[in-house]
Motif scaffolding. Structure first.
Motif, PDB file in Angstrom:
ATOM      1  N   GLN A  95       0.754  -1.160  -0.001  1.00 53.32           N
ATOM      2  CA  GLN A  95      -0.102   0.044   0.137  1.00 53.32           C
ATOM      3  C   GLN A  95       0.719   1.164   0.047  1.00 53.32           C
ATOM      4  O   GLN A  95       0.403   2.244  -0.573  1.00 53.32           O
ATOM      5  N   ARG A 150       2.084   1.700  -3.582  1.00 55.97           N
ATOM      6  CA  ARG A 150       1.057   2.152  -4.342  1.00 55.97           C
ATOM      7  C   ARG A 150       1.111   3.957  -4.137  1.00 55.97           C
ATOM      8  O   ARG A 150       0.829   4.416  -5.215  1.00 55.97           O
ATOM      9  N   ARG A 151       0.856   4.105  -2.836  1.00 56.44           N
ATOM     10  CA  ARG A 151       0.867   5.478  -2.486  1.00 56.44           C
ATOM     11  C   ARG A 151       2.007   6.406  -3.265  1.00 56.44           C
ATOM     12  O   ARG A 151       2.117   7.501  -3.812  1.00 56.44           O
ATOM     13  N   GLU A 192       1.820  -4.737  -7.093  1.00 50.02           N
ATOM     14  CA  GLU A 192       1.089  -3.655  -6.878  1.00 50.02           C
ATOM     15  C   GLU A 192       1.412  -2.481  -7.685  1.00 50.02           C
ATOM     16  O   GLU A 192       0.530  -1.954  -8.160  1.00 50.02           O
TER      17      GLU A 192
END
Length: 382
Positions: free
Chosen positions: A259, A262-263, A298
């Protein structure tokens, strides 16, 4: 003999005079043994140790050993190309040196010797904010240099470092994001580790008179310096500001959660380094290689993915590529080579990695980096 226990030729002072780095070193672990012999105990502990009980330090190697490769057959591997392109620049193999602080601790030439060896090998050299040589001198060697940035409490000084890196001709900026403060490294605590005179954070205005040089009644002086110099308030807002203010490719080092990767990609970051800081920050963190495939899946092609933490051989590099990395960073082996034989030692490390990687490519049925990223892997229990 100087404090590092080296003779004038840069070889371990206690070694036999017939010792030769090219003839007698056949894997990076050979240089590990030579470096341990050459260095004082407190310096060896500083570079070899991890945080806490060193669970994550050990996990990095154990996880890499559990990865089995599934080779392909009947492929033309008469020529195995190691070359790749990262952040718009061609390089001889999918390897860069990791940012390592205070390399003057292990050899008088410090980062300059490693930068020359990296240039000769055709790979990027990553200079740390805490380099013992100024970034201008390192970049002046003429190879591809990336600059690793720690976010300082002094915001103005942080952006001055960015401007210096840009002016010096650095090819990329690598922001370390997993050090709000230094992990509790028990070897350094027990040794009450302190930087000796003549070794300093040359890029910082207060480098020669910092907390890192002041012996303490207990604990590590280097950790105290980190606490005083680095901010623990770094957030995505600063990443976004840095992205706006630099023209250089921006890499975040210290990413383990998909995550967060991804950010980072959504923020416009050009690359992430999957890393647990070589087991030197959160003890009990996941082994870096065990997080790699999820991060790579991702972000897809939205940013480049590099692996750091535990790389020791060409087989390790192939494992990383097969699990989705575009390249790896190599840290401790570079210091082993530097401590044992200066520029020649670092050059030997990089030569061995290229030799081992070419051998691994051919035996796995890969004619290049793209084919290596298609090799299947199986995780075992050993």
């Amino acid at each position: 003999m100087n404090r590092t226990g080296q003779d004038a030729a840069g070889l371990p002072a206690s070694s036999d005079t017939s010792w030769d780095v090219e003839r007698d070193v056949h894997c990076t672990e050979d240089l590990e043994r030579a470096a341990r012999q050459a260095l004082p105990t407190d310096v060896w502990d500083f570079l070899a140790g991890g945080s806490g009980a060193e669970v994550t330090l050990a996990a990095n190697r154990a996880a890499l050993r559990r990865i089995a490769l599934v080779p392909r057959i009947l492929r033309d591997v008469a020529h195995c190309a190691l070359e790749t392109t990262l952040f718009g620049a061609e390089q001889a193999m999918p390897v860069a040196t990791a940012p390592i602080a205070y390399q003057g601790l292990v050899h008088p030439e410090g980062e300059l010797a490693g930068a020359r060896a990296a240039k000769a090998a055709g790979i990027p050299f990553t200079a740390s904010t805490l380099s013992s040589c100024p970034i201008e001198d390192i970049a002046g060697i003429g190879g591809t240099v990336w600059f690793q940035l720690y976010w300082l409490r002094d915001r103005k000084a942080t952006f001055e470092l960015v401007e210096r890196a840009e002016a010096a001709g650095c090819a990329a900026l690598m922001l370390t994001v997993d050090v709000p403060w230094m992990g509790r490294r028990l070897r350094d605590v027990r040794n009450r580790f302190v930087l000796p005179p003549g070794v300093e954070a040359a890029n910082l205005a207060w480098g020669s008179a910092s907390e890192a040089h002041r012996a303490r009644a207990s604990g590590s002086a280097v950790a105290a310096h980190t606490q005083a110099a680095f901010t623990s308030s770094l957030t995505w807002a600063e990443v976004e500001e840095l992205r706006r203010r630099t023209r250089l490719p921006l890499i975040l080092k210290g990413v383990l959660d998909p995550q967060d990767a991804r950010r980072a990609a959504d923020t416009g970051v050009d690359g992430v380094v999957v890393s647990n800081h070589g087991g030197r920050q959160l003890d009990g963190a996941i082994a870096a290689i065990d997080s790699l495939d999820a991060v790579a899946e991702e972000v897809g092609s939205d940013c480049r993915v590099l692996l750091d933490s535990g790389i020791r051989s060409g087989i390790d590099v192939l494992c990383a590529l097969a699990l989705g990395a575009d390249a790896v960073l190599v840290g401790r082996p570079v210091l082993w080579g530097l401590a044992a034989a200066g520029e020649r030692g670092v050059g030997r490390v990089l030569h061995l990695l290229a030799e081992e990687l070419r051998d691994a490519f051919g035996l796995a049925g890969c004619d290049g980096v793209a084919a290596a990223r298609e090799i299947r892997t199986v995780r075992g229990v050993g």
